[in-house]
Design an enzyme around this catalytic site. Structure first.
Site, PDB file in Angstrom:
ATOM      1  CE  LYS A  93      -3.800   0.536   2.586  1.00 38.32           C
ATOM      2  NZ  LYS A  93      -4.124   1.242   1.710  1.00 38.32           N
ATOM      3  CD  GLU A 102      -3.751   3.874   2.935  1.00 36.48           C
ATOM      4  OE1 GLU A 102      -4.446   4.494   2.007  1.00 36.48           O
ATOM      5  OE2 GLU A 102      -2.651   3.579   2.731  1.00 36.48           O
TER       6      GLU A 102
END
Ligand code: 5RP
Length: 223
Positions: A93, A102
């Site tokens: 990610k 995140e």
């Protein structure tokens, strides 16, 4: 329907009244936030915490009640995209630069739902360059340490300038080739002083929802 949208809307079905929901970042998470906003308008009660300023702005604009990281102790469900997802709940990610927030959300989530289109599903991670968030004041030293791990880090740019994360840091995009041992690479990256966080999410996906050609949506559960 767009494949990302199909995955995102399926994932939003996991949200129930009263939940604290983590909002991801990116073009797939966008569809989830939009669908969550529709459900809030229909009467669903929830509070959301956003993984980026951009997602926070979307949520605010669309009327999703927001709380800050410091107001919560855990997250019931986080719905977020990924740049790559393998078959063992591992992810890359950070393509949007929001990896630190995140990862904090994912770590504290009872269920981390990853939403991707089928192009993101891979046998082994590594075709997508791994984003590594580094402090800006020691960039040369930190880049040197990254090179010692066998990569040629490239500082991310946007509009002709160095890209800055929401936390004021830089992103070094690092190609390592096929990543045979994601846990070991993550450990070695996080041992480098100056590395704030890296985009390897090792066994962090609890559920992967994949939008496939023809409108089919598949669901893999890892818990
Ligand atoms: C942002 C991310 C995104 O989830 C990832 O880059 C996927 O983005 P998109 O849904 O736009 O393909 O990690 O930091």
């Amino acid at each position: 329907m767009n494949l990302k949208q199909a995955a995102a809307e399926k994932a939003v079905e996991y949200i129930k009244d009263g939940m604290i929901v983590g909002l991801g970042t990116g073009s797939t998470a966008y569809f989830a936030i939009r669908r969550i906003a529709e459900r809030v308008k229909e009467g669903l009660k929830l509070r959301a915490v956003a993984s980026s300023r951009h997602s926070e702005e979307l949520a605010r604009e669309w009327g999703i009640p927001l709380v800050s990281f410091s107001e919560i102790e855990a997250i019931d469900v986080t719905i977020d995209g990924a740049d790559e997802a393998d078959g063992e709940a591992n992810l890359i990610k950070g393509g949007g630069g929001a990896l630190l927030r995140e990862k904090i959300l994912a770590h504290h989530s009872r269920r981390m739902i990853v939403i991707v289109d089928e192009s993101k599903r891979v046998e082994r991670l590594g075709a997508f360059p791994l984003p590594v968030e580094i402090v800006p004041f020691a960039e040369n030293l930190t880049l040197r340490s990254l090179k010692e791990l066998g990569t040629e880090p490239v500082l991310r740019e946007k509009d002709g300038e160095l890209f800055r994360t929401d936390n004021g840091n830089l992103i070094a995009d690092c190609r390592f080739g096929v990543i045979a041992d994601a846990a070991e690479l993550e450990r070695r990256l996080n041992l480098i002083p100056g590395v704030v966080e890296n985009g390897l999410f090792v066994r962090m996906a609890h559920t992967v929802v994949t939008g496939c050609a023809g409108g089919r949506v598949t669901i893999q559960d890892y818990i």
